[in-house]
Design an enzyme around this catalytic site. Structure first.
Site, short mmCIF file in Angstrom:
data_model
loop_
_atom_site.label_atom_id
_atom_site.label_comp_id
_atom_site.label_asym_id
_atom_site.label_seq_id
_atom_site.Cartn_x
_atom_site.Cartn_y
_atom_site.Cartn_z
N GLU A 112 0.84 -1.22 0.00
CA GLU A 112 0.00 0.00 0.00
C GLU A 112 0.87 1.26 0.00
O GLU A 112 0.51 2.28 0.60
CB GLU A 112 -1.00 0.01 1.16
N GLY A 113 2.00 1.17 -0.67
CA GLY A 113 2.92 2.32 -0.77
C GLY A 113 3.99 2.22 0.28
O GLY A 113 3.70 2.23 1.49
#
Ligand SMILES: Cc1cc2nc3c(=O)[nH]c(=O)nc-3n(C[C@H](O)[C@H](O)[C@H](O)COP(=O)(O)OP(=O)(O)OC[C@H]3O[C@@H](n4cnc5c(N)ncnc54)[C@H](O)[C@@H]3O)c2cc1C
Length: 341
Positions: free
Chosen positions: A184-185
């Site tokens: 998620e980054g």
């Protein structure tokens, strides 16, 4: 938000099997819509980090009570004691506990802002809360997950050699926490968001408005007058001033000298997350003092006060050094030629 797939905007793709694409919402707003999902996912991963850190803490406490090794340094026992009596083991457990409590409080405050951003009757309050929540998302994701690595690593350390071999499960928490700073980054992607969209874009105004609220908490802590509250206020003030210096540096350099600004992006995220968590610990201390004075749940409140003080002295106190690395140390990152690695 009520984004709907529009039946009037069906796109037909002729390639291969003739799959049908539906336009979701309005054209040219896809990135904005995608961030609704991404913010929720990032927030959830941050909470995952806090959860695994809490589990690692509980397991470490249990082991430290059971494991007997070495005499206490203060001579209070003429035999080996459970390791929880050794000051360094207590330091590790306190670091784990304070980190988890600070990150959990930070995420709860961000979640409350999300609710207010959607449901408060006053439109201005909704907007203020939305801005605050947006600022907090990269911190909840980035700081909580990076700190879950520190906490789960300490969990292994408390277990000693038994932690390193897989039997106890302590090493599994450490391994599982590692993915949280990647998916998620990555932490750097959260930090890019913090620097670009959340700080430089409004010239640091949101960050400084939050800093002003923190100064308000410092005043409340000083007014409370207890030794713990005054000490926490001092640490909070030093961390807030460090944060404001960094915000000014980021706002001034993101365009003018981007390599210098982005060299400090992750340290800035860590400083900001540390400050937001420490701020909540300061607020928790104020509530705990009031509740303890009223005789409510006194052991719990005293533990909260001690944990807030520990957070301030041992974790929040890192902030001024991080400020120096960002504002004065960026050349140390940028000057090494790529060929020299
Ligand atoms: C177990 C697991 C489950 C996953 N689940 C999903 C899933 O369900 N859905 C999905 O879409 N993806 C999923 N992913 C993919 C995950 O989101 C990516 O691995 C992650 O976003 C990092 O991208 P990358 O692997 O391409 O690394 P890279 O982008 O190559 O990054 C490598 C390093 O370079 C740094 N870096 C890259 N670009 C920049 C930049 N602009 N500035 C500063 N630093 C930078 C990164 O921070 C990192 O340290 C999963 C990955 C794993 C390992």
């Amino acid at each position: 938000m009520g984004i709907k797939a529009s039946p009037t905007a069906v796109l037909q793709y002729g390639d291969h099997g003739g799959a049908v694409g539906y336009l979701v919402g309005e054209e040219n707003r896809g990135l904005e819509y995608m961030f609704i999902m991404m913010n929720a996912a990032r927030f959830a991963v941050g909470v995952q980090g806090i959860a695994i850190a809490e589990r690692a803490y509980q397991k470490a406490v249990q082991y430290a009570r059971d494991r007997v090794q070495s005499r206490p340094v203060d001579g209070s026992l003429n035999a080996a004691a459970p390791i929880i009596h050794h000051p360094d083991v207590k330091r590790m457990l306190m670091t784990m506990r304070a980190t988890v409590e600070g990150c959990r409080a930070m995420s709860a405050v961000a979640a409350a802002a999300y609710d207010a951003a959607h449901h408060h009757p006053d439109a201005d309050v909704r907007k203020q809360n939305a801005t605050f929540y947006e600022f907090m998302v990269p911190l909840v994701k980035g700081y909580s997950t990076e700190m879950s690595l520190e906490v789960t690593s300490l969990g292994v350390q408390v277990h000693g050699g038994m932690g390193f071999i897989e039997e106890t499960g302590a090493a599994q928490y450490y391994r599982d926490a590692k993915i949280l700073t990647i998916y998620e980054g990555t932490t750097a992607i959260q930090a890019n968001d913090l620097v670009g969209r959340k700080t430089a874009r409004d010239g640091g105004n949101t960050a400084k408005a939050i800093a002003a609220q923190i100064a308000g908490t410092e005043a409340e802590l000083r007014a409370s007058g207890s030794a713990h509250a005054v000490a926490v206020a001092q640490r909070l003030a030093a961390a807030r001033e460090a944060f404001v210096d960094v915000v000014d540096f980021i706002a001034a350099n993101t365009r003018a000298n981007p390599n210098a600004a982005f060299a400090g992006s992750v340290p800035y995220l860590m400083l900001a997350g540390n400050l937001m968590a420490g701020w909540q610990m300061g607020r928790a201390l104020l509530v705990a003092e009031r509740e303890a004075a009223a005789g409510r749940d006194v052991p719990f409140m005293q533990a909260k006060i001690s944990t807030a003080r520990f957070y301030a002295d041992h974790i929040l106190s890192r902030a001024p050094g991080v400020r120096d690395a960002i504002v004065e140390g960026h050349a140390g990152v940028t000057e090494m030629a790529v060929e020299a690695f």
